[in-house]
Motif scaffolding. Structure first.
Motif, PDB file in Angstrom:
ATOM      1  N   LEU A  93       0.828  -1.203   0.000  1.00  0.00           N
ATOM      2  CA  LEU A  93       0.000   0.000   0.000  1.00  0.00           C
ATOM      3  C   LEU A  93       0.866   1.257   0.000  1.00  0.00           C
ATOM      4  O   LEU A  93       0.590   2.225  -0.714  1.00  0.00           O
ATOM      5  N   ILE A  94       1.933   1.245   0.814  1.00  0.00           N
ATOM      6  CA  ILE A  94       2.837   2.398   0.857  1.00  0.00           C
ATOM      7  C   ILE A  94       3.533   2.575  -0.491  1.00  0.00           C
ATOM      8  O   ILE A  94       3.675   3.695  -0.992  1.00  0.00           O
ATOM      9  N   ILE A  98       3.306   5.854  -2.833  1.00  0.00           N
ATOM     10  CA  ILE A  98       4.496   6.595  -3.265  1.00  0.00           C
ATOM     11  C   ILE A  98       4.508   6.736  -4.786  1.00  0.00           C
ATOM     12  O   ILE A  98       4.814   7.815  -5.317  1.00  0.00           O
ATOM     13  N   ASN A  99       4.169   5.669  -5.499  1.00  0.00           N
ATOM     14  CA  ASN A  99       4.147   5.740  -6.963  1.00  0.00           C
ATOM     15  C   ASN A  99       3.100   6.737  -7.456  1.00  0.00           C
ATOM     16  O   ASN A  99       3.344   7.505  -8.398  1.00  0.00           O
ATOM     17  N   ARG A 100       1.922   6.718  -6.835  1.00  0.00           N
ATOM     18  CA  ARG A 100       0.885   7.660  -7.245  1.00  0.00           C
ATOM     19  C   ARG A 100       1.313   9.095  -6.957  1.00  0.00           C
ATOM     20  O   ARG A 100       1.057  10.014  -7.753  1.00  0.00           O
ATOM     21  N   THR A 101       1.972   9.297  -5.816  1.00  0.00           N
ATOM     22  CA  THR A 101       2.455  10.635  -5.480  1.00  0.00           C
ATOM     23  C   THR A 101       3.519  11.088  -6.474  1.00  0.00           C
ATOM     24  O   THR A 101       3.541  12.254  -6.897  1.00  0.00           O
ATOM     25  N   ILE A 210      -4.103  10.831  -1.150  1.00  0.00           N
ATOM     26  CA  ILE A 210      -3.345   9.574  -1.187  1.00  0.00           C
ATOM     27  C   ILE A 210      -2.810   9.224   0.193  1.00  0.00           C
ATOM     28  O   ILE A 210      -2.797   8.061   0.605  1.00  0.00           O
ATOM     29  N   TRP A 211      -2.396  10.230   0.941  1.00  0.00           N
ATOM     30  CA  TRP A 211      -1.789  10.002   2.255  1.00  0.00           C
ATOM     31  C   TRP A 211      -2.755  10.239   3.406  1.00  0.00           C
ATOM     32  O   TRP A 211      -2.328  10.524   4.519  1.00  0.00           O
TER      33      TRP A 211
END
Length: 257
Positions: A93-94, A98-101, A210-211
C-alpha cells in the motif's frame, strides 16, 4: 438403577473376561491373537495419562519432547509468516501511494513547475503590476491636468481660451477612460495565473488524499510561528471580505469620538 448392558463378545475378549476363540486352523489363531493384542495396546494408549503417552506408545520421552518443541517452533514460524504477510500488504500500500504521489509530482513538474510555465506565470503577474502602475500614473496625470485646466477656465474671459481649456479637459477625460481599460487586461492575466494555481491545487489535493486527506496531513504540520518583528508584524492588510482580526473604518472612527 444402573442398566445391565449386554457386553459384546469383542468387549469381553478385549478386557479379558472371555477366553480367546480357538483357532480354526493353523494360521487363524496367531493372527487373531495379534489383532487382539494391538487392540489392547490402543486401548491402553487411549486410557493412559498424557505424561505417560510417550511410554505407552513406545516413544522415547526425549524424542517426544523434541517433537513437542518442534511443533511449538512451527507454530511460532506460522505466526511470524502471518505477520510478514500483513507487513507485505502494508508495504504494498505504501509503495502504491508513493508511486501515485510521484506521478502527481511528475505532472506538476511537467505542466506547472517547469521553466516555461512558471516563467509565464511570473510574466503575467509582472505585466499586471506594470500595467496597473502605468494606468495609475496616466490617471493621476490626467486628473492633475483637468484640475489645472478647470482652475484656468474659471479665470479667463476669452471665448477662445475657454474653448481651448474645455477641449483639453475633454481630452484628459478620454485619457482616463482609456487608462481604465487596464482592468480588462489585468483580469485576463489574473485568470491565467488562477488557472495555473488551480491546476496545482487540484494535484496537491490528490496527493494529500493519497496520504489520508487534509486532516492526516495537518496532524504532521509544524506549528505556524510569526517571526516578523516591529512594524512588519503589524502589516496584515489589505484584508479580504470576511477576514477576521482587522479593524473596520467604524472602529477607527470610534477611537476619535
Amino acid at each position: 438403577m444402573p442398566v445391565n448392558r449386554r457386553r459384546f463378545r469383542i468387549e469381553q475378549a478385549f478386557v479379558g473376561d472371555m477366553p480367546m476363540p480357538a483357532a480354526t486352523d493353523g494360521e487363524a489363531g496367531p493372527m487373531h491373537r495379534e489383532i487382539m493384542n494391538e487392540l489392547r495396546s490402543i486401548r491402553a494408549q487411549m486410557a493412559a495419562p498424557s505424561h505417560d503417552a510417550a511410554k505407552v506408545a513406545g516413544i522415547d520421552p526425549a524424542a517426544a519432547q523434541q517433537i513437542a518443541e518442534s511443533q511449538a517452533l512451527l507454530e511460532t514460524y506460522r505466526a511470524q509468516i502471518e505477520q510478514c504477510e500483513k507487513l507485505k500488504v502494508e508495504l504494498d500500500l505504501i509503495y502504491d501511494a508513493i508511486n501515485r504521489t510521484k506521478r502527481e509530482i511528475a505532472v506538476l513538474h511537467g505542466k506547472s513547475f517547469d521553466g516555461n510555465e512558471m516563467s509565464k506565470v511570473t510574466g503575467e503577474l509582472g505585466a499586471v503590476v506594470g500595467g496597473t502602475e502605468e494606468a495609475t500614473q496616466q490617471i493621476l496625470e490626467a486628473a492633475e491636468a483637468i484640475d489645472q485646466a478647470a482652475s484656468a477656465l474659471a479665470k479667463v474671459n476669452s471665448p477662445d481660451q475657454q474653448k481651448i481649456l474645455s477641449e483639453e479637459i475633454s481630452e484628459r477625460v478620454v485619457s482616463i477612460f482609456e487608462a481604465c481599460n487596464f482592468q480588462d487586461l489585468t483580469g485576463q492575466r489574473i485568470s491565467k495565473v488562477m488557472a495555473t494555481m488551480k491546476f496545482i491545487e487540484n494535484h496537491i489535493t490528490v496527493m494529500m488524499d493519497i496520504w489520508g486527506g487534509v486532516d492526516a496531513i495537518r496532524a504532521h504540520a509544524p506549528p505556524i510561528i510569526d517571526e516578523r518583528e516591529g512594524d512588519a508584524k503589524l502589516l496584515n492588510g489589505p484584508k479580504l471580505d470576511g477576514d477576521a482580526g482587522h479593524a473596520s473604518q467604524n472602529d477607527i472612527d470610534a477611537l476619535f469620538d
